[in-house]
Design a protein around this motif. Sequence first.
Motif, PDB file in Angstrom:
ATOM      1  N   GLY A  49       1.300  -1.136   0.343  1.00  0.00           N
ATOM      2  CA  GLY A  49       0.184   0.059  -0.167  1.00  0.00           C
ATOM      3  C   GLY A  49       1.084   1.256  -0.301  1.00  0.00           C
ATOM      4  O   GLY A  49       2.000   0.817  -0.899  1.00  0.00           O
ATOM      5  N   ALA A  50       0.420   1.810   0.388  1.00  0.00           N
ATOM      6  CA  ALA A  50       0.787   3.520   0.709  1.00  0.00           C
ATOM      7  C   ALA A  50       2.506   3.757   1.370  1.00  0.00           C
ATOM      8  O   ALA A  50       2.847   4.611   1.572  1.00  0.00           O
ATOM      9  N   GLY A  51       2.801   2.519   2.280  1.00  0.00           N
ATOM     10  CA  GLY A  51       3.754   2.324   3.449  1.00  0.00           C
ATOM     11  C   GLY A  51       3.786   2.612   3.634  1.00  0.00           C
ATOM     12  O   GLY A  51       4.802   2.943   4.875  1.00  0.00           O
ATOM     13  N   GLY A  52       2.862   2.969   4.796  1.00  0.00           N
ATOM     14  CA  GLY A  52       2.047   3.359   6.152  1.00  0.00           C
ATOM     15  C   GLY A  52       3.060   2.635   7.359  1.00  0.00           C
ATOM     16  O   GLY A  52       4.147   2.295   8.389  1.00  0.00           O
ATOM     17  N   HIS A  53       3.025   1.250   6.931  1.00  0.00           N
ATOM     18  CA  HIS A  53       3.760   0.062   7.658  1.00  0.00           C
ATOM     19  C   HIS A  53       4.839  -0.068   8.182  1.00  0.00           C
ATOM     20  O   HIS A  53       5.442   0.273   8.821  1.00  0.00           O
ATOM     21  N   ASP A  54       5.728   0.311   6.220  1.00  0.00           N
ATOM     22  CA  ASP A  54       6.746   0.422   6.113  1.00  0.00           C
ATOM     23  C   ASP A  54       8.092   0.747   6.673  1.00  0.00           C
ATOM     24  O   ASP A  54       8.947   0.762   7.531  1.00  0.00           O
ATOM     25  N   TYR A  55       6.831   2.942   7.374  1.00  0.00           N
ATOM     26  CA  TYR A  55       7.613   3.281   7.996  1.00  0.00           C
ATOM     27  C   TYR A  55       7.754   2.923   9.278  1.00  0.00           C
ATOM     28  O   TYR A  55       9.077   3.623   9.746  1.00  0.00           O
ATOM     29  N   TYR A  56       7.598   2.204   9.678  1.00  0.00           N
ATOM     30  CA  TYR A  56       7.638   1.381  10.787  1.00  0.00           C
ATOM     31  C   TYR A  56       8.474  -0.309  10.686  1.00  0.00           C
ATOM     32  O   TYR A  56       9.619  -0.904  11.466  1.00  0.00           O
ATOM     33  N   PHE A  57       7.791  -0.809  10.261  1.00  0.00           N
ATOM     34  CA  PHE A  57       8.957  -1.916   9.687  1.00  0.00           C
ATOM     35  C   PHE A  57      10.696  -1.584   9.390  1.00  0.00           C
ATOM     36  O   PHE A  57      11.034  -3.077  10.511  1.00  0.00           O
ATOM     37  N   LYS A  58      10.909  -1.047   8.468  1.00  0.00           N
ATOM     38  CA  LYS A  58      12.192  -0.462   8.147  1.00  0.00           C
ATOM     39  C   LYS A  58      13.239   0.378   9.738  1.00  0.00           C
ATOM     40  O   LYS A  58      14.237  -0.040   9.236  1.00  0.00           O
ATOM     41  N   GLN A  59      12.394   0.067  10.896  1.00  0.00           N
ATOM     42  CA  GLN A  59      13.432   0.327  11.524  1.00  0.00           C
ATOM     43  C   GLN A  59      13.732  -1.052  13.000  1.00  0.00           C
ATOM     44  O   GLN A  59      14.992  -0.389  12.987  1.00  0.00           O
ATOM     45  N   ALA A  60      13.297  -1.556  12.160  1.00  0.00           N
ATOM     46  CA  ALA A  60      13.755  -3.686  13.002  1.00  0.00           C
ATOM     47  C   ALA A  60      14.145  -3.963  11.489  1.00  0.00           C
ATOM     48  O   ALA A  60      15.614  -4.752  11.519  1.00  0.00           O
ATOM     49  N   PHE A  61      13.708  -4.313  10.040  1.00  0.00           N
ATOM     50  CA  PHE A  61      14.131  -5.039   9.156  1.00  0.00           C
ATOM     51  C   PHE A  61      14.691  -3.641   7.940  1.00  0.00           C
ATOM     52  O   PHE A  61      14.665  -3.084   7.609  1.00  0.00           O
ATOM     53  N   ASP A  62      15.279  -4.565   6.725  1.00  0.00           N
ATOM     54  CA  ASP A  62      15.133  -4.398   5.699  1.00  0.00           C
ATOM     55  C   ASP A  62      14.686  -4.770   5.022  1.00  0.00           C
ATOM     56  O   ASP A  62      13.893  -5.543   4.792  1.00  0.00           O
ATOM     57  N   VAL A  63      13.256  -3.823   3.860  1.00  0.00           N
ATOM     58  CA  VAL A  63      11.971  -4.282   3.985  1.00  0.00           C
ATOM     59  C   VAL A  63      11.687  -4.075   2.294  1.00  0.00           C
ATOM     60  O   VAL A  63      12.628  -3.267   1.674  1.00  0.00           O
ATOM     61  N   THR A  64      11.716  -4.832   1.807  1.00  0.00           N
ATOM     62  CA  THR A  64      11.450  -4.929   0.250  1.00  0.00           C
ATOM     63  C   THR A  64       9.527  -5.159   0.016  1.00  0.00           C
ATOM     64  O   THR A  64       8.730  -5.849   0.603  1.00  0.00           O
ATOM     65  N   GLY A  65       9.094  -3.422  -1.080  1.00  0.00           N
ATOM     66  CA  GLY A  65       7.550  -3.931  -0.200  1.00  0.00           C
ATOM     67  C   GLY A  65       6.782  -4.702  -1.829  1.00  0.00           C
ATOM     68  O   GLY A  65       7.848  -3.671  -3.131  1.00  0.00           O
ATOM     69  N   VAL A  66       6.283  -4.461  -2.006  1.00  0.00           N
ATOM     70  CA  VAL A  66       5.233  -5.518  -3.263  1.00  0.00           C
ATOM     71  C   VAL A  66       3.724  -4.827  -3.380  1.00  0.00           C
ATOM     72  O   VAL A  66       2.732  -5.266  -2.403  1.00  0.00           O
ATOM     73  N   ASP A  67       3.170  -4.357  -4.440  1.00  0.00           N
ATOM     74  CA  ASP A  67       1.950  -3.888  -4.779  1.00  0.00           C
ATOM     75  C   ASP A  67       1.679  -3.998  -5.861  1.00  0.00           C
ATOM     76  O   ASP A  67       2.166  -3.669  -6.951  1.00  0.00           O
ATOM     77  N   ILE A  68       0.539  -4.090  -6.533  1.00  0.00           N
ATOM     78  CA  ILE A  68       0.323  -3.746  -7.603  1.00  0.00           C
ATOM     79  C   ILE A  68      -0.509  -2.911  -7.764  1.00  0.00           C
ATOM     80  O   ILE A  68      -1.566  -2.526  -9.901  1.00  0.00           O
ATOM     81  N   SER A  69      -0.195  -1.510  -7.050  1.00  0.00           N
ATOM     82  CA  SER A  69      -1.346  -0.383  -7.480  1.00  0.00           C
ATOM     83  C   SER A  69       0.167   0.660  -7.509  1.00  0.00           C
ATOM     84  O   SER A  69       0.455   0.982  -6.284  1.00  0.00           O
ATOM     85  N   HIS A  70      -0.096   1.500  -8.793  1.00  0.00           N
ATOM     86  CA  HIS A  70       1.149   2.336  -8.995  1.00  0.00           C
ATOM     87  C   HIS A  70       0.875   3.736  -8.329  1.00  0.00           C
ATOM     88  O   HIS A  70       1.840   4.019  -7.379  1.00  0.00           O
ATOM     89  N   GLY A  71       0.224   4.262  -7.762  1.00  0.00           N
ATOM     90  CA  GLY A  71      -0.365   4.922  -7.185  1.00  0.00           C
ATOM     91  C   GLY A  71       0.132   4.693  -5.896  1.00  0.00           C
ATOM     92  O   GLY A  71       0.698   5.772  -5.107  1.00  0.00           O
TER      93      GLY A  71
END
Length: 252
Positions: free
Chosen positions: A55-77
């Motif tokens: 999605g819009a990366g809201g979870h990743d904003y916190y995940f990246k503090q603990a993990f090296d994150v790769t995000g996948v989505d099917i929505s370009h926006g």
Amino acid sequence: MSHWKAYEELAWTEFIISSLDDYEEEASAIIQSLDIKTGADTGSFKPDLLHFGCGAGGHDYYFKQAFDVTGVDISHGMLQNAQKINPEVTYLYGDMRSVTIGKSFDAVVFPESLMYMTTVDDIRQALQNAAAHLKPHGKILVTVHTKEEFQPHNFAYAGEKDGVHVTLFENNYIVSETAYEAAMVYLIRNKKGLEIHHDVHTVGLFPYGVWTGLFSKLNLDFKEWHMAHLYDRNILDEGDYPQTYFVCTKKE
């Protein structure tokens, strides 16, 4: 795959009607439930996390503090939103059922994304793909609404930025034995006046036993936990919004 206005041409409204703070409690609980030693714990490397349906990366904003994150989505926006707030995260366009990343991960997570699969076979494909990307002893986290706990609700979200006011009304309604619809109406006010947009998402809704049966068939052990209050301030009617979180590992 359906075209969702909310995740494409209206994706820019995401951080007007919500904020990064809205993701913190759930993201922190997910990190804790995965129980993987992180860079913050060891003072060295970060484990790898794959986020399907980022999605819009809201979870990743916190995940990246603990993990090296790769995000996948099917929505370009949504991917554009995510990259803006998380420039250090790797984002890829792809379908969670079939995308191949080319590396293995300590964790694969589906916070509120696997529910967009509307058939059991689609869910199976996505879970199989997640398992194929796991390192030995890696973990899969899945967030679901089980049919037994699901409560149809009406929601409201609103915000303002740079003179643009956005209000979103959402109605959830069960439409079949295995699906509900999330019908959305956006009211957008700016200097030009009022714009009204609508969008309808069909979301899978399956009994608890379907989920646990899939885990068993895919040779996954699981533990579960629950949250029901994350959307309290947005719900317009009585009741809560229960969600079940499964943490799965491959059986030895």
